[in-house]
Design a protein around this motif. Structure first.
Motif, PDB file in Angstrom:
ATOM      1  N   TYR A   1     -14.882 -10.982  -9.155  1.00  0.00           N
ATOM      2  CA  TYR A   1     -13.740 -11.754  -9.645  1.00  0.00           C
ATOM      3  C   TYR A   1     -13.244 -11.250 -10.994  1.00  0.00           C
ATOM      4  N   LEU A   2     -13.916 -10.263 -11.549  1.00  0.00           N
ATOM      5  CA  LEU A   2     -13.538  -9.725 -12.856  1.00  0.00           C
ATOM      6  C   LEU A   2     -12.133  -9.122 -12.827  1.00  0.00           C
ATOM      7  N   ASP A   3     -11.816  -8.393 -11.758  1.00  0.00           N
ATOM      8  CA  ASP A   3     -10.479  -7.793 -11.691  1.00  0.00           C
ATOM      9  C   ASP A   3      -9.401  -8.863 -11.606  1.00  0.00           C
ATOM     10  N   ASP A   4      -9.669  -9.937 -10.874  1.00  0.00           N
ATOM     11  CA  ASP A   4      -8.688 -11.022 -10.754  1.00  0.00           C
ATOM     12  C   ASP A   4      -8.534 -11.788 -12.066  1.00  0.00           C
TER      13      ASP A   4
ATOM     14  N   VAL B   1      -9.361 -10.595 -15.248  1.00  0.00           N
ATOM     15  CA  VAL B   1      -9.102  -9.792 -16.445  1.00  0.00           C
ATOM     16  C   VAL B   1      -8.018  -8.733 -16.201  1.00  0.00           C
ATOM     17  N   LEU B   2      -8.217  -7.880 -15.222  1.00  0.00           N
ATOM     18  CA  LEU B   2      -7.315  -6.751 -15.024  1.00  0.00           C
ATOM     19  C   LEU B   2      -5.881  -7.164 -14.694  1.00  0.00           C
ATOM     20  N   LEU B   3      -5.727  -8.076 -13.736  1.00  0.00           N
ATOM     21  CA  LEU B   3      -4.371  -8.492 -13.370  1.00  0.00           C
ATOM     22  C   LEU B   3      -3.629  -9.187 -14.513  1.00  0.00           C
ATOM     23  N   PRO B   4      -4.240 -10.168 -15.188  1.00  0.00           N
ATOM     24  CA  PRO B   4      -3.522 -10.778 -16.310  1.00  0.00           C
ATOM     25  C   PRO B   4      -3.168  -9.793 -17.422  1.00  0.00           C
ATOM     26  N   LEU B   5      -4.066  -8.840 -17.712  1.00  0.00           N
ATOM     27  CA  LEU B   5      -3.754  -7.840 -18.739  1.00  0.00           C
ATOM     28  C   LEU B   5      -2.604  -6.936 -18.308  1.00  0.00           C
ATOM     29  N   GLY B   6      -2.593  -6.552 -17.050  1.00  0.00           N
ATOM     30  CA  GLY B   6      -1.497  -5.733 -16.538  1.00  0.00           C
ATOM     31  C   GLY B   6      -0.172  -6.475 -16.581  1.00  0.00           C
ATOM     32  N   ILE B   7      -0.190  -7.740 -16.187  1.00  0.00           N
ATOM     33  CA  ILE B   7       1.026  -8.561 -16.216  1.00  0.00           C
ATOM     34  C   ILE B   7       1.514  -8.722 -17.648  1.00  0.00           C
ATOM     35  N   LEU B   8       0.602  -9.019 -18.556  1.00  0.00           N
ATOM     36  CA  LEU B   8       0.972  -9.197 -19.963  1.00  0.00           C
ATOM     37  C   LEU B   8       1.587  -7.923 -20.538  1.00  0.00           C
ATOM     38  N   LEU B   9       1.016  -6.785 -20.218  1.00  0.00           N
ATOM     39  CA  LEU B   9       1.532  -5.521 -20.725  1.00  0.00           C
ATOM     40  C   LEU B   9       2.944  -5.250 -20.204  1.00  0.00           C
TER      41      LEU B   9
END
Length: 119
Positions: free
Chosen positions: A43-46, A48-56
């Protein structure tokens, strides 16, 4: 859905489009880079990774274009249209997993071959 429309907006810079395409393709892909059945990491990608990508993408997006994309996304939601699925992203993620497995196999095979030569 906002990012989906950002990918197609003419005022979006090419590098933001590329990043948005990657984030959207990954978010819509039926296959995760880290499978959910792996404890904690799944669940780490869901989380951390997705929210960081969206924010960027949102921070790099021109404000006026982002506003227009948000309006388009609201209209899309009002229509209750089905969300698109990215089969290309699914294929890419499967290929990444296969490459990781092949690299792991190759490294292990060379490690054990090297160990047997030392003995």
């Amino acid at each position: 859905m906002v990012l989906w429309f950002c990918c197609r907006h003419p005022k979006t810079p090419w590098f933001v489009k590329a990043l948005a395409v990657c984030v959207v393709a990954y978010a819509l892909s039926p296959i995760d880079l880290i499978p959910d059945f792996i404890p904690v990491l799944g669940y780490l990608d869901d989380l951390v990774l997705l929210p960081l990508g969206i924010l960027l993408v949102v921070r790099l997006m021109p404000k006026e274009a982002l506003r227009e994309c948000r309006v388009q996304a609201d209209e899309w939601e009002k229509l209750q249209a089905p969300r698109p699925i990215s089969r290309i992203a699914a294929g890419l993620i499967v290929m990444i997993w296969l490459m990781a497995l092949l690299c792991s196999w190759w490294l292990l095979a060379h490690y054990f071959a090297h160990e047997s030569l030392l003995q």
